[in-house]
Design a protein around this motif. Sequence first.
Motif, PDB file in Angstrom:
ATOM      1  N   VAL A 133       0.664  -1.602  -0.103  1.00  0.00           N
ATOM      2  CA  VAL A 133      -0.067   0.304  -0.587  1.00  0.00           C
ATOM      3  C   VAL A 133       0.727   1.265  -0.123  1.00  0.00           C
ATOM      4  O   VAL A 133       2.178   1.666   0.755  1.00  0.00           O
ATOM      5  CB  VAL A 133      -0.929   0.225   1.094  1.00  0.00           C
ATOM      6  CG1 VAL A 133      -1.941   1.320   0.947  1.00  0.00           C
ATOM      7  CG2 VAL A 133      -1.629  -1.118   0.656  1.00  0.00           C
ATOM      8  N   PHE A 134       0.645   1.453  -1.114  1.00  0.00           N
ATOM      9  CA  PHE A 134       1.610   3.193  -1.270  1.00  0.00           C
ATOM     10  C   PHE A 134       1.441   4.437  -0.732  1.00  0.00           C
ATOM     11  O   PHE A 134      -0.350   4.007  -1.073  1.00  0.00           O
ATOM     12  CB  PHE A 134       1.787   3.820  -2.276  1.00  0.00           C
ATOM     13  CG  PHE A 134       1.389   3.684  -3.828  1.00  0.00           C
ATOM     14  CD1 PHE A 134       1.603   4.700  -3.292  1.00  0.00           C
ATOM     15  CD2 PHE A 134       1.388   2.819  -4.833  1.00  0.00           C
ATOM     16  CE1 PHE A 134       0.601   5.511  -5.506  1.00  0.00           C
ATOM     17  CE2 PHE A 134       0.075   2.649  -5.512  1.00  0.00           C
ATOM     18  CZ  PHE A 134      -0.152   4.268  -6.137  1.00  0.00           C
ATOM     19  N   LEU A 143       3.850  23.402 -12.709  1.00  0.00           N
ATOM     20  CA  LEU A 143       4.627  22.530 -13.232  1.00  0.00           C
ATOM     21  C   LEU A 143       3.860  21.105 -13.798  1.00  0.00           C
ATOM     22  O   LEU A 143       4.286  19.499 -13.472  1.00  0.00           O
ATOM     23  CB  LEU A 143       3.619  21.173 -11.318  1.00  0.00           C
ATOM     24  CG  LEU A 143       4.482  22.390 -10.746  1.00  0.00           C
ATOM     25  CD1 LEU A 143       4.339  22.028  -8.834  1.00  0.00           C
ATOM     26  CD2 LEU A 143       6.301  22.217  -9.948  1.00  0.00           C
ATOM     27  N   GLY A 144       3.353  21.003 -14.863  1.00  0.00           N
ATOM     28  CA  GLY A 144       2.646  20.289 -15.914  1.00  0.00           C
ATOM     29  C   GLY A 144       1.779  19.350 -15.796  1.00  0.00           C
ATOM     30  O   GLY A 144       1.030  19.362 -14.679  1.00  0.00           O
ATOM     31  N   ASN A 145       2.957  17.406 -15.224  1.00  0.00           N
ATOM     32  CA  ASN A 145       1.974  16.720 -14.823  1.00  0.00           C
ATOM     33  C   ASN A 145       2.679  16.219 -14.226  1.00  0.00           C
ATOM     34  O   ASN A 145       3.135  15.160 -13.345  1.00  0.00           O
ATOM     35  CB  ASN A 145       2.534  15.186 -15.647  1.00  0.00           C
ATOM     36  CG  ASN A 145       0.937  15.721 -17.060  1.00  0.00           C
ATOM     37  OD1 ASN A 145       0.040  16.409 -17.084  1.00  0.00           O
ATOM     38  ND2 ASN A 145       1.260  15.544 -18.046  1.00  0.00           N
ATOM     39  N   TYR A 146       3.470  16.960 -13.027  1.00  0.00           N
ATOM     40  CA  TYR A 146       4.473  16.163 -12.053  1.00  0.00           C
ATOM     41  C   TYR A 146       3.383  15.859 -10.744  1.00  0.00           C
ATOM     42  O   TYR A 146       4.146  14.256 -10.281  1.00  0.00           O
ATOM     43  CB  TYR A 146       4.706  17.838 -11.103  1.00  0.00           C
ATOM     44  CG  TYR A 146       5.307  17.815 -10.017  1.00  0.00           C
ATOM     45  CD1 TYR A 146       6.881  17.450  -9.969  1.00  0.00           C
ATOM     46  CD2 TYR A 146       4.913  18.021  -8.415  1.00  0.00           C
ATOM     47  CE1 TYR A 146       7.762  16.644  -8.883  1.00  0.00           C
ATOM     48  CE2 TYR A 146       6.474  17.737  -7.262  1.00  0.00           C
ATOM     49  CZ  TYR A 146       7.384  16.878  -7.642  1.00  0.00           C
ATOM     50  OH  TYR A 146       7.680  16.765  -6.709  1.00  0.00           O
ATOM     51  N   TYR A 147       2.240  16.525 -10.743  1.00  0.00           N
ATOM     52  CA  TYR A 147       1.416  15.017  -9.537  1.00  0.00           C
ATOM     53  C   TYR A 147       1.008  14.029  -9.849  1.00  0.00           C
ATOM     54  O   TYR A 147       1.654  12.865  -9.214  1.00  0.00           O
ATOM     55  CB  TYR A 147      -0.025  16.157  -9.295  1.00  0.00           C
ATOM     56  CG  TYR A 147      -1.085  14.794  -8.462  1.00  0.00           C
ATOM     57  CD1 TYR A 147      -1.300  15.380  -6.981  1.00  0.00           C
ATOM     58  CD2 TYR A 147      -1.721  14.283  -9.468  1.00  0.00           C
ATOM     59  CE1 TYR A 147      -1.740  14.496  -6.376  1.00  0.00           C
ATOM     60  CE2 TYR A 147      -2.706  13.045  -8.262  1.00  0.00           C
ATOM     61  CZ  TYR A 147      -2.341  13.404  -7.209  1.00  0.00           C
ATOM     62  OH  TYR A 147      -3.012  12.466  -6.294  1.00  0.00           O
ATOM     63  N   VAL A 154       2.798  10.453  -8.349  1.00  0.00           N
ATOM     64  CA  VAL A 154       1.866   9.063  -8.405  1.00  0.00           C
ATOM     65  C   VAL A 154       2.715   8.759  -8.569  1.00  0.00           C
ATOM     66  O   VAL A 154       2.509   6.826  -8.236  1.00  0.00           O
ATOM     67  CB  VAL A 154       0.694   9.897  -8.059  1.00  0.00           C
ATOM     68  CG1 VAL A 154      -0.122   8.029  -8.004  1.00  0.00           C
ATOM     69  CG2 VAL A 154       0.235  10.138  -6.944  1.00  0.00           C
ATOM     70  N   SER A 155       3.015   8.043 -10.315  1.00  0.00           N
ATOM     71  CA  SER A 155       2.716   6.884 -11.169  1.00  0.00           C
ATOM     72  C   SER A 155       4.329   6.172 -10.563  1.00  0.00           C
ATOM     73  O   SER A 155       4.554   5.107 -11.059  1.00  0.00           O
ATOM     74  CB  SER A 155       3.323   7.674 -12.708  1.00  0.00           C
ATOM     75  OG  SER A 155       3.340   6.603 -13.381  1.00  0.00           O
ATOM     76  N   ASN A 156       5.036   7.161 -10.232  1.00  0.00           N
ATOM     77  CA  ASN A 156       6.846   6.875  -9.762  1.00  0.00           C
ATOM     78  C   ASN A 156       6.722   6.519  -8.540  1.00  0.00           C
ATOM     79  O   ASN A 156       7.031   5.011  -8.233  1.00  0.00           O
ATOM     80  CB  ASN A 156       7.462   8.139  -9.494  1.00  0.00           C
ATOM     81  CG  ASN A 156       7.965   8.751 -10.603  1.00  0.00           C
ATOM     82  OD1 ASN A 156       8.334   7.973 -12.093  1.00  0.00           O
ATOM     83  ND2 ASN A 156       8.579   9.680 -10.725  1.00  0.00           N
ATOM     84  N   ALA A 157       5.725   6.055  -7.394  1.00  0.00           N
ATOM     85  CA  ALA A 157       5.233   5.955  -6.180  1.00  0.00           C
ATOM     86  C   ALA A 157       4.777   4.734  -6.373  1.00  0.00           C
ATOM     87  O   ALA A 157       5.094   3.629  -5.699  1.00  0.00           O
ATOM     88  CB  ALA A 157       4.518   6.463  -5.374  1.00  0.00           C
ATOM     89  N   ALA A 164       6.453   0.746  -6.040  1.00  0.00           N
ATOM     90  CA  ALA A 164       5.784   0.147  -5.325  1.00  0.00           C
ATOM     91  C   ALA A 164       5.324  -1.676  -5.898  1.00  0.00           C
ATOM     92  O   ALA A 164       5.061  -2.417  -5.522  1.00  0.00           O
ATOM     93  CB  ALA A 164       3.900   0.548  -4.506  1.00  0.00           C
ATOM     94  N   GLU A 165       4.825  -1.437  -6.706  1.00  0.00           N
ATOM     95  CA  GLU A 165       5.198  -2.782  -8.273  1.00  0.00           C
ATOM     96  C   GLU A 165       6.220  -3.238  -7.987  1.00  0.00           C
ATOM     97  O   GLU A 165       6.689  -4.866  -8.243  1.00  0.00           O
ATOM     98  CB  GLU A 165       4.790  -2.632  -9.711  1.00  0.00           C
ATOM     99  CG  GLU A 165       3.411  -1.576  -9.470  1.00  0.00           C
ATOM    100  CD  GLU A 165       2.935  -1.102 -10.658  1.00  0.00           C
ATOM    101  OE1 GLU A 165       3.973  -0.951 -11.351  1.00  0.00           O
ATOM    102  OE2 GLU A 165       1.488  -0.962 -11.279  1.00  0.00           O
TER     103      GLU A 165
END
Length: 158
Positions: free
Chosen positions: A36-37, A54-58, A62-65, A69-70
Amino acid sequence: MKILLAIDGSDFSKVAIDELATLPFPAGTEVCILNVFENPMLAAPGALPLGSTLGNYYEETVSNAKKSAEDLVNEAAKSLRDKNDVLSITTAVVEGLPKSVVLEKAEAFDADLIVVGSQGHGAFSRFLLGSVSQSLATHADCSVMIVRKRGSKEKKNY
């Protein structure tokens, strides 16, 4: 038997993986390895501005987190398969608060057992931070195995 193994990448999680691998389960025992991240942007609200500059920073954060986790659950699955080939292993990665998500996943998976590593926090830290393992032991509808890292418990004089 159905086992939910909740991991967070800590040394205590690695010990839980190793301990689970050594236990004698019948062929076909199902193990779901869960991470669970928590949304990294919610960990420190207001610390990072969310503006158009910030563009797609958010989304990237989340994608990196999620990717981390994967990677974590896939590495755990490989380690568990290498050590115990009678287990049927699946993985899951979910965003949310670990205390509630693990309980929800255990119920949805119809787990007979939840396995987690101890965080090794002292009483004061547990009071301040909360303990996922303590919450699971208190609120789970199935058995919970909390695995401690050998030598992690302070010796006490009784």
